[in-house]
Design a protein around this motif. Structure first.
Motif, PDB file in Angstrom:
ATOM      1  N   GLY A 150      13.505  32.097  32.152  1.00 39.11           N
ATOM      2  CA  GLY A 150      14.289  33.386  31.605  1.00 39.11           C
ATOM      3  C   GLY A 150      15.857  33.482  31.879  1.00 39.11           C
ATOM      4  N   GLU A 151      15.903  33.352  33.204  1.00 40.21           N
ATOM      5  CA  GLU A 151      17.415  33.447  33.653  1.00 40.21           C
ATOM      6  C   GLU A 151      18.169  32.067  33.142  1.00 40.21           C
ATOM      7  N   HIS A 152      17.563  30.775  33.268  1.00 39.76           N
ATOM      8  CA  HIS A 152      18.285  29.730  33.013  1.00 39.76           C
ATOM      9  C   HIS A 152      18.619  29.810  31.289  1.00 39.76           C
ATOM     10  N   PHE A 153      17.592  30.120  30.493  1.00 38.84           N
ATOM     11  CA  PHE A 153      17.909  30.453  29.045  1.00 38.84           C
ATOM     12  C   PHE A 153      18.801  31.447  28.676  1.00 38.84           C
ATOM     13  N   ALA A 154      18.882  32.474  29.488  1.00 41.87           N
ATOM     14  CA  ALA A 154      19.716  33.710  29.429  1.00 41.87           C
ATOM     15  C   ALA A 154      20.985  33.108  29.359  1.00 41.87           C
ATOM     16  N   ARG A 155      21.386  32.297  30.360  1.00 38.66           N
ATOM     17  CA  ARG A 155      22.518  31.727  30.753  1.00 38.66           C
ATOM     18  C   ARG A 155      23.381  30.823  29.415  1.00 38.66           C
ATOM     19  N   HIS A 156      22.189  29.951  28.992  1.00 40.26           N
ATOM     20  CA  HIS A 156      22.505  29.330  27.735  1.00 40.26           C
ATOM     21  C   HIS A 156      23.154  30.200  26.743  1.00 40.26           C
ATOM     22  N   TRP A 157      22.512  31.172  26.371  1.00 42.01           N
ATOM     23  CA  TRP A 157      22.606  32.232  25.397  1.00 42.01           C
ATOM     24  C   TRP A 157      23.688  32.878  25.828  1.00 42.01           C
ATOM     25  N   ALA A 165      27.012  45.362  30.918  1.00 44.34           N
ATOM     26  CA  ALA A 165      27.154  43.763  30.424  1.00 44.34           C
ATOM     27  C   ALA A 165      25.751  43.100  31.155  1.00 44.34           C
ATOM     28  N   TRP A 166      25.874  43.508  32.663  1.00 45.00           N
ATOM     29  CA  TRP A 166      24.754  42.933  33.305  1.00 45.00           C
ATOM     30  C   TRP A 166      23.363  43.477  33.031  1.00 45.00           C
ATOM     31  N   ARG A 167      23.255  44.365  32.346  1.00 43.47           N
ATOM     32  CA  ARG A 167      21.973  44.751  32.041  1.00 43.47           C
ATOM     33  C   ARG A 167      21.641  44.062  30.691  1.00 43.47           C
ATOM     34  N   TYR A 168      22.735  43.606  29.973  1.00 44.70           N
ATOM     35  CA  TYR A 168      22.245  42.817  28.835  1.00 44.70           C
ATOM     36  C   TYR A 168      21.841  41.380  29.295  1.00 44.70           C
ATOM     37  N   ARG A 169      22.600  41.206  30.362  1.00 45.43           N
ATOM     38  CA  ARG A 169      22.134  39.821  30.954  1.00 45.43           C
ATOM     39  C   ARG A 169      20.859  39.636  31.174  1.00 45.43           C
ATOM     40  N   ASP A 170      20.242  40.930  31.965  1.00 44.85           N
ATOM     41  CA  ASP A 170      18.827  41.007  32.321  1.00 44.85           C
ATOM     42  C   ASP A 170      18.065  40.930  31.371  1.00 44.85           C
ATOM     43  N   TYR A 171      18.428  41.848  30.551  1.00 46.11           N
ATOM     44  CA  TYR A 171      17.648  42.128  28.896  1.00 46.11           C
ATOM     45  C   TYR A 171      17.150  40.493  28.300  1.00 46.11           C
ATOM     46  N   LEU A 172      18.175  39.675  28.547  1.00 48.30           N
ATOM     47  CA  LEU A 172      18.096  38.432  27.878  1.00 48.30           C
ATOM     48  C   LEU A 172      17.172  37.548  28.857  1.00 48.30           C
ATOM     49  N   THR A 173      17.287  37.768  30.081  1.00 49.64           N
ATOM     50  CA  THR A 173      16.215  37.000  30.960  1.00 49.64           C
ATOM     51  C   THR A 173      14.755  37.582  30.587  1.00 49.64           C
ATOM     52  N   ARG A 174      14.625  38.706  30.559  1.00 48.84           N
ATOM     53  CA  ARG A 174      13.310  39.415  30.245  1.00 48.84           C
ATOM     54  C   ARG A 174      12.993  38.983  28.852  1.00 48.84           C
ATOM     55  N   ALA A 175      13.783  38.821  27.890  1.00 47.84           N
ATOM     56  CA  ALA A 175      13.274  38.385  26.617  1.00 47.84           C
ATOM     57  C   ALA A 175      13.014  36.861  26.507  1.00 47.84           C
ATOM     58  N   PHE A 176      13.699  36.313  27.246  1.00 48.04           N
ATOM     59  CA  PHE A 176      13.103  34.861  27.291  1.00 48.04           C
ATOM     60  C   PHE A 176      11.870  34.661  27.899  1.00 48.04           C
ATOM     61  N   ASN A 177      11.849  35.379  28.951  1.00 49.63           N
ATOM     62  CA  ASN A 177      10.711  35.060  30.020  1.00 49.63           C
ATOM     63  C   ASN A 177       9.235  35.623  28.917  1.00 49.63           C
ATOM     64  N   ALA A 178       9.446  36.643  28.333  1.00 52.57           N
ATOM     65  CA  ALA A 178       8.360  37.186  27.363  1.00 52.57           C
ATOM     66  C   ALA A 178       8.219  36.556  26.188  1.00 52.57           C
ATOM     67  N   ASP A 179       9.111  35.583  25.884  1.00 55.51           N
ATOM     68  CA  ASP A 179       8.872  34.768  24.611  1.00 55.51           C
ATOM     69  C   ASP A 179       9.085  36.013  23.298  1.00 55.51           C
ATOM     70  N   VAL A 180      10.080  36.716  23.704  1.00 49.10           N
ATOM     71  CA  VAL A 180      10.163  37.599  22.397  1.00 49.10           C
ATOM     72  C   VAL A 180      10.484  36.722  21.186  1.00 49.10           C
ATOM     73  N   ARG A 181      10.242  36.924  20.168  1.00 47.95           N
ATOM     74  CA  ARG A 181      10.339  36.296  18.779  1.00 47.95           C
ATOM     75  C   ARG A 181      11.878  36.282  18.626  1.00 47.95           C
ATOM     76  N   TYR A 182      12.485  35.156  18.287  1.00 44.82           N
ATOM     77  CA  TYR A 182      13.959  34.788  18.277  1.00 44.82           C
ATOM     78  C   TYR A 182      14.485  35.773  17.127  1.00 44.82           C
ATOM     79  N   ASP A 183      13.525  35.991  15.965  1.00 42.43           N
ATOM     80  CA  ASP A 183      14.134  37.011  15.047  1.00 42.43           C
ATOM     81  C   ASP A 183      14.414  38.349  15.493  1.00 42.43           C
ATOM     82  N   GLN A 184      13.304  38.483  16.279  1.00 44.10           N
ATOM     83  CA  GLN A 184      13.634  40.013  16.750  1.00 44.10           C
ATOM     84  C   GLN A 184      14.829  40.246  17.803  1.00 44.10           C
TER      85      GLN A 184
END
Lengths: 1086, 465
Positions: free
Chosen positions: A239-246, A267-286
């Protein structure tokens, strides 16, 4: 316009048009299909009403104009092509038209045929330029909409491959088929050690452990690869790595840059949100919906464990980018530029389009009109740009309940203590003692006594009665004056009027009068609150915001607010959604004061609102240095901040409402004292009555004001060490310390009616055209529909989100699938990942892209499934070797005849050093730390951080627009101002200098050596072997070891180390570690 | 590209006596550099003395006697402009320094800059620059990148890209910084979408001149490390495909190694004679002036080493938004800025001239804007605000016409009435003198051929000798 459009659609449905002079319908058909489009696209630019400078006096935009001709006479002579200048010019005979471009022979032939048949032309009269322009645009739009990426995702079947002993997987068949067409074949499978290292870096940005490499290399079972892929997909570092891509794609930043580099809140809370989202495999459309309109979703995604509303974090996406200058409402131009950046990031990130290119004119190459740019501006700017609380109401619920209970006990205890205090303290002598020589003001708690203390008997009675009369008169006058001049806007006796908005968990309920802020220190109470709203009813560490309706909807020019507040709470005046609002007045008064706010109503065209916010809820806190109160770093980060508001009036003038005296009238009215003794008793009873009313929670506002006056005296205690109170206060404080500080993130809120944005003619904000209805690209509308405006009465962002996150949108999933492919291969199938328009490059494997996109959507837009599938292909598992023939035919490896090796991204270089040294702190999430700097700049808050970044992953280094980490920038951390689809991988001497001399590498090498010299390796050679194997994740050859060993001995000579001390000499091993960090193999994946 | 064995030998040689060999290597490579100009160049180097914050044009190079006569009178609606911070109620403010006609040419320059004024016959003054917005960040980016939004390569990067390096061991674009990054940020000096080697190398006035330039190890240790690194890297390079990138990365270590000695060598001015120190003002007791002088002297040394584009920025001496940004205390702080910069800039021009280098070097003195000829109210701390409708800069050397002026503002210096120029015109003209056609100096980016001047810019022949 609509009519014309429908008309041509009908015509287009005819496959061919032939010309029969006697048949009008065929004449029309021929003209519309073969002649008009050519005139429009090839001639109108210089020869029509839209041409700025009509060439040769010739217009070709109507029949009469053509027949009349230009400076050289008529250009069309019906029936006589050889006398028609138009035809001759198309032939490039004497005249050459269009200049520099000779039209195809069949087009010229059509003109000949058309003239021969009488030059039928339905264009009776010239159109006005606007209509003509829209006609031309229709034509252009239709042509441009044919571009590959705007077509629906095709349902394709993977090619059938004969003699295929490479791989039967569908994706591989697409690749193999394309290779075979060029006579090429794929590379062999990479060796297993290479694959683990590649996999680990690609999915997590970190090197694999030695154990993982060994286990996989030795695992001969058929499911070994799948198990390994699943292991890495399940790693939290994925999640961390893919968050950084995004984060590259959305231009992630922790600060706003420009002159002061102010912090980007949350901003950093948004960064962590991305990490969690990629780790939880949240649907991309979501994820798309959340980032565009997460605040508007009817069922927001809740993180129960963290008591967090995840969806509400998404709109931080908009609030990234550079925020320029102090208050953009004061400068035309800056605001529009910032908005442009937001539209640019939006369109590139989610759609792979360059919508921002249509700011000044219709897009030069894509089917995007200028009006559509402004339709989007309206959607973005109708929302307010605010800071939002992302905590669920459950957060702190338990603590708050406990605190409420204890505070009620405290209030009861305090009532008793104060009543006893008053009983003890209010006597003639004590009242007399404190009378000053000068007269006190009317309304002072001591004023009545001050008037009578030298009197007794009848004079006292008379004075008492005259005071009653005076107070009554003044109160009547004040009431009359206030009634006449002030309109109560809201008094918060109940929940505020609908158009006043609350946010934050300190402020979620209306308070009764008498609550108080519990302060630190011995003086635990400073004043009592009036009824209304207050963020500190329970604790000053909770947060809150109160936002006004748009001020133009308020009745008068001035607002009068009775407010108390402190610790950098602020009143903000936000004009035109200034991205950086600097019109902020900071509160530092514990007692209520009337504050007058000028609403700038003279500027009727401006959209203004007032906001009261704790610092935690203020989107622009901390402000730039030098503006507002002087702040310590502790003040900037502590959660303590509060305000309390009782009433808000609107008035025509700036003067505050007059003070009322009902509490004094109560005193004077209750009885008329016959002597001083009685007066003192009345006084005491009066005050005690108010304390009792307060204890019972029924004190009136006027009584609270008197009690606050009483608190300024010595008559009642304020000391936290009072024996009856100490333990309760200690308990309150202990419970309060358990309150988790509020979490807030900048974002958007739809609070007002939507407002259409006016088109800026030629992009000039001084030259405004008509408002453009809020909406999205016609490109994505249903066929034949030309209306794409939103139905929403608010911004329309939710509709926007749904249009983007739709299976029908041809770009959203396609663009994302291509990005994921790029993250795994280094290059996308479209190698311009953020531009799928005409200026982007064509896909190398269009059918593969569509096949994957369709599957991706079928698989619930699952990123992990897509990654899993790609990693299982033989294509991805190829070695990085290519034949010389392959390199000759396809040097850029677009056909993927081998796996493309490449340098690690900046963050991975640093992370790999830490991980290899064994000193990486793998903790996830949290506020960023400053990058290491050689010089600090207090004004811009450019402070320095630890050399080795607290041992944490580079992801947690603060990204400052003004001055990002030099280490990371040197290795091409992207510019945080703009959306980056694909990072540069430049090769500069500065990189060599950085790895050689920057303290980071030296420090980590030394940390590694610290660990090494503790180990009981048998000899230098075995230690070298282990170091190299850790660094390169492969088997180390004997000749390599020879090389390192002899160099180690030479270094030991240079460092004058005795043979016996080599194993324990830290510097020597740091030297070796340092060289390893500098090797290319260390920073490459293959 | 050097062959592996040669390079190995090179490093070996280096380890027995690096200094001499390195510099001969430097010299021999320098001669191989091929300039890529479009036509014959008149000049080879540019030094941009960036007076950021916006020096007042009506107090330096644009003499407006009418302003003094009307001082204190409201400017009126007709003089309000969106290109300056202005309202009708503001009042005219006369120059705070006397003007004199100087030299043979009689060019008027004020007493604020006495040293520069003494070189009037070398100066080509432009008085009619028109900007886009009266804001620092935007104007600074406009000046540096040709766009007020930035996100494009800086002027220096374009020159570096267009002409290449004359000296392989130095970057061709150097920023001589004085501990203050102008508004607009480091983007002013970045290469944006041009290859990263065209961005400016920042050379600081104080402390370590360039990041990571001081070797972390003693020379013998570093040589041993580099030799080991070289062998290991070569082994790796042989086993992988995309050899070019890896080869280039390996080669960068050589360049880095050489830069470690060449840059401190240039930065260290101890070997300059005393009179040169005095000429520039290195003997000043004012630290700001001393360091600014040091940077000017280094600029000359960089020109001698073949660096193409050099920019010198001003220090920030007070809590303003940028050095020359005097919204208040115009007299005090303009004097202070002049003290810091005037002598050194003049010395630089003189020094280049006496070495015969001024003909091939264009020295530019320019802020990103001018200052309003009017002010809200006149008082002891009076200042001027932002103004971009007609401000002054000068160019010297490199084929620009000395002792001349071009363009005219109205009697108040409040707007351009004759020959307005855009900064892109200056870009085009300077590039032209360097042998570069601004319309042909392009780079393919985002599917377009992008240039420094975009759709603007013309070569202003009137400025050229």
């Amino acid at each position: 316009m609509v009519e014309y459009f429908v008309y041509t659609i009908v015509l287009l449905s005819c496959l061919s048009a032939s010309l029969q002079a006697d048949d009008e319908s065929s004449q029309i058909e021929f003209f519309e299909k073969k002649i008009r489009p050519v005139l429009v696209s090839k001639c109108y630019e210089c020869h029509s009403a839209i041409a700025g400078d009509v060439q040769g006096g010739l217009l070709l935009d109507s029949r009469p104009a053509m027949l009349k001709g230009g400076d050289s006479g008529p250009v069309v002579v019906p029936g006589k092509p050889n006398q028609s200048l138009l035809y001759l010019a198309l032939q490039h005979d004497s005249l050459e038209m269009p200049p520099k471009e000779r039209l195809p022979v069949e087009v010229v032939q059509n003109f000949k045929e058309w003239i021969l048949a009488g030059a039928y032309d339905p264009r009776d009269a010239p159109l006005d330029p606007q209509e003509l322009a829209s006609q031309i645009w229709e034509d252009t739009f239709r042509q441009r909409s044919q571009w590959w990426s705007f077509q629906p995702v095709a349902q394709v079947d993977p090619p059938t491959i004969t003699r295929n002993n490479w791989s039967g997987l569908p994706m591989d068949r697409f690749i193999l088929s394309a290779l075979r067409k060029q006579g090429l074949s794929p590379s062999t499978r990479a060796d297993k050690a290479t694959l683990v290292r590649r996999l680990s870096f690609t999915l997590t940005g970190l090197p694999p452990s030695v154990v993982q490499v060994k286990e996989f290399v030795n695992d001969e079972s058929p499911g070994a690869w799948t198990a390994l892929v699943n292991l890495y997909l399940a790693s939290p570092h994925f999640g961390e790595h893919f968050a950084r891509h995004w984060m590259d794609v959305v231009r992630y930043t922790d600060t706003y840059g420009y002159e002061w580099d102010v912090p980007a809140k949350g901003a950093w809370r948004y960064r962590d949100y991305l990490t969690r989202a990629f780790n939880a495999d949240v649907r991309y459309d979501q994820m798309v919906r959340e980032q565009i309109a997460g605040d508007l979703l009817s069922e927001p995604r809740i993180n129960h464990e963290m008591q967090l509303i995840e969806s509400h974090i998404g709109p931080m996406f908009y609030q990234l980018g550079e925020h320029r200058h102090g208050d953009s409402s004061e400068f035309e131009g800056i605001h529009q530029e910032m908005l442009d950046n937001k539209i640019d990031a939006f369109s590139k990130a989610f759609q792979g389009l360059t919508i921002a290119c249509a700011r000044c004119h219709d897009h030069k190459l894509d089917p995007i009109s200028q009006a559509e740019y402004y339709a989007l501006c309206g959607a973005f700017m109708s929302s307010r740009w605010i800071s939002r609380t992302i905590d669920t109401t459950q957060r702190n619920m338990h603590v708050k309940r406990q605190l409420g209970d204890v505070r009620r006990q405290l209030q009861m205890a305090l009532t008793e203590v104060w009543l006893a205090d008053l009983q003890k303290n209010i006597h003639i002598s004590s009242l007399d003692d404190i009378q000053p020589a000068t007269a006190l003001a009317v309304g002072d708690i001591n004023h009545p006594w001050n008037q009578i203390f030298q009197l007794d008997g009848d004079p006292l009675k008379r004075k008492w009665l005259s005071m009653l009369e005076m107070y009554q008169m003044q109160d009547d006058q004040a009431k009359a004056y206030n009634d006449a001049n002030y309109t109560l806007v809201t008094d918060f006796d109940g929940m505020p009027a609908d158009d006043w908005h609350l946010d934050g968990h300190g402020i979620e309920q209306i308070i009764g009068s008498g609550d108080f802020t519990l302060h630190q220190g011995d003086q635990f109470i400073k004043s009592l609150m009036l009824s209304g709203i207050a963020t500190s009813r329970l604790s000053a560490r909770l947060n809150g915001t109160l936002r006004s309706p748009l001020t133009r909807e308020l009745p008068h020019d001035f607002l009068h607010v009775l407010v108390a507040g402190g610790s950098q709470s602020a009143q903000r005046t936000v004009i035109d959604n200034a991205f950086l609002c600097e019109k902020q007045a900071y509160y530092a008064h514990d007692r209520y004061q009337w504050k007058t706010l000028n609403l700038h109503k003279g500027q009727q065209d401006r959209k203004t609102y007032i906001e009261f916010a704790t610092k935690t809820s203020n989107p622009n806190f901390p402000p730039r240095r030098g503006l507002g109160p002087k702040l310590t770093r502790e003040m900037e980060t502590s959660a303590v901040s509060w305000f309390s508001i009782n009433k808000i009036y609107a008035a025509k003038g700036p003067g505050a409402p007059k003070k009322r005296f009902t509490a004094f009238i109560e005193l004077l009215k209750v009885a008329t004292p016959n002597n001083k003794e009685e007066a003192a008793t009345l006084y005491r009873q009066w005050l005690m009555g108010m304390v009792k009313a307060w204890g019972a929670g029924v004190a009136t506002s006027d009584q609270i004001q008197v009690l606050n006056n009483l608190l300024q005296t010595q008559w009642i205690t304020k000391s936290a060490s009072h024996p009856e109170l100490a333990s309760l206060i200690a308990r309150c404080r202990a419970i309060e310390s358990q309150i988790l500080p509020p979490r807030t993130v900048n974002g958007l809120a739809d609070l007002d009616a939507g407002e259409d944005y006016r088109l800026n003619i030629r992009g000039s904000y001084y030259d405004l055209g008509d408002p453009v209805p809020r909406g999205y690209l016609r490109l994505f509308a249903d066929e034949l529909s030309t209306s794409t405006s939103f139905n929403s009465e608010n911004s329309g962002r939710l509709e926007l989100a749904n249009q983007v996150a739709s299976e029908k949108n041809p770009l959203t999933a396609r663009v994302y699938v291509n990005r994921v492919w790029q993250w795994l291969f280094g290059t996308g199938i479209v190698d311009t990942p953020s531009n799928f328009g005409k200026l982007g490059n064509m896909p190398s494997h269009p059918e593969l892209l569509d096949w994957m996109t369709a599957r991706f959507m079928e698989n619930n837009w699952s990123t992990k499934q897509l990654v899993y599938d790609i990693l299982h292909t033989a294509t991805w598992q190829q070695a990085d070797h290519a034949t010389s023939m392959a390199m000759e035919f396809d040097p850029n490896n677009r056909l993927l005849h081998h796996y493309p090796n490449r340098r690690l991204e900046a963050e991975s270089i640093g992370d790999a050093m830490l991980a290899t040294a064994g000193t990486l702190d793998r903790k996830l999430y949290g506020a960023p730390h400053n990058p290491f700097r050689t010089a600090e700049d207090e004004m811009k808050r450019l402070f320095t951080g630890p050399v080795a970044g607290n041992q944490r992953r580079m992801l947690y280094t603060k990204v400052s627009i003004m001055e990002p980490s030099k280490f990371l920038s040197t290795f091409n951390l992207p510019d945080p101002k703009i959306s980056t689809g694909r990072r540069d991988i430049a090769n500069t001497p500065a990189q060599a200098l950085t790895l050689l001399n920057h303290p980071f590498g030296i420090e980590i090498a030394s940390q590694w050596a610290d660990g090494l010299i503790q180990r009981d390796d048998i000899d230098p050679r075995s230690r070298l072997q282990s170091m190299l194997a850790t660094a390169y994740s492969r088997k180390i050859q004997a000749d390599e070891l020879d090389r390192w060993e002899s160099s180690l001995f030479r270094l030991s000579n240079l460092r004058q180390t005795k043979q016996n001390d080599i194993m324990t000499n830290k510097q020597l091993w740091a030297d070796i570690a340092h060289v390893i960090f500098n090797t290319k193999e260390f920073i490459y994946i293959r | 590209m050097m062959q592996y064995l040669e390079r190995r030998k090179f490093l070996k040689d280096a380890s027995i006596g690096f200094g001499a060999i390195a510099f001969s290597a430097l010299a021999s490579r320098a001669s191989q550099a091929t300039p890529l100009g479009h036509y014959a160049a008149k000049a080879k180097h540019v030094i941009l003395c960036f007076m950021d914050g916006g020096p007042s044009h009506v107090d330096t190079f644009d003499h407006k006697p009418e302003l003094a006569r009307q001082e204190g009178k409201p400017i009126g609606k007709e003089n309000v402009s969106v290109l300056s911070q202005s309202t009708a109620a503001r009042v005219w403010l006369g120059a705070r320094w006397k003007f004199q006609n100087r030299g043979q040419s009689g060019l008027a320059v004020s007493n604020l800059l006495p040293h520069i004024a003494s070189l009037a016959d070398d100066l080509c003054v432009v008085r009619s620059l028109v900007g886009k917005q009266p804001l620092h960040g935007q104007q600074a980016l406009l000046m540096h990148t040709g766009r007020e939004t930035g996100r494009a390569p800086s002027w220096g990067s374009w020159v570096s890209y267009g002409l290449g390096s004359e000296n392989e061991n130095l970057p061709s674009y150097v920023l001589l910084n004085n501990d203050w990054i102008p508004n607009g940020g480091t983007e002013n000096f970045g290469s944006s979408f041009l290859p990263a080697n065209h961005s400016a190398m920042m050379l600081r006035a104080k402390g370590t001149p360039v990041d990571n330039i001081i070797a972390a190890d003693a020379q013998a240790i570093q040589r041993e490390k580099l030799a080991l690194l070289e062998e290991q890297d070569q082994q790796f390079a042989k086993t992988v495909n995309s050899g070019n990138a890896i080869e280039a990365a390996i080669r960068n270590y050589e360049k880095a190694f050489l830069m470690q000695s060449s840059i401190p060598g240039i930065a260290d001015v101890q070997d300059e004679p005393e009179y040169i120190h005095q000429l520039y003002g290195l003997d000043s007791k004012n630290d700001f002036q001393k360091y600014y002088a040091l940077q000017c002297l280094r600029a000359r040394r960089l020109v001698e080493k073949g660096v193409r584009f050099i920019e010198i920025t001003c220090p920030l001496t007070h809590a303003n938004n940028s050095p020359w940004d005097q919204h208040g205390h115009l007299v005090k702080h303009h004097n202070e800025n002049a003290l810091i910069t005037d002598q050194a800039v003049a010395a630089l021009i003189k020094d280049l001239k006496q070495r015969g280098l001024l003909d091939e070097t264009i020295v530019i003195w320019a802020g990103e804007m001018g200052r309003t000829p009017h002010t809200p109210a006149i008082n002891a701390t009076v200042g001027r605000d932002h103004h971009v409708d007609g401000y002054s800069i000068f160019l010297a050397g490199g084929g620009f016409k000395g002792g001349s002026s071009f363009g005219t503002t109205n009697e108040f210096g409040n707007k351009v009435v004759e020959n307005p120029l855009l900064i892109q015109d200056i870009h085009a003209t300077v590039l032209h003198q360097l042998g570069l056609d601004h319309e042909r100096l392009t780079y393919r980016f985002g599917g377009r051929d992008v240039s420094l001047t975009d759709v603007h810019g013309r070569v202003v022949q009137e400025l050229l000798a």
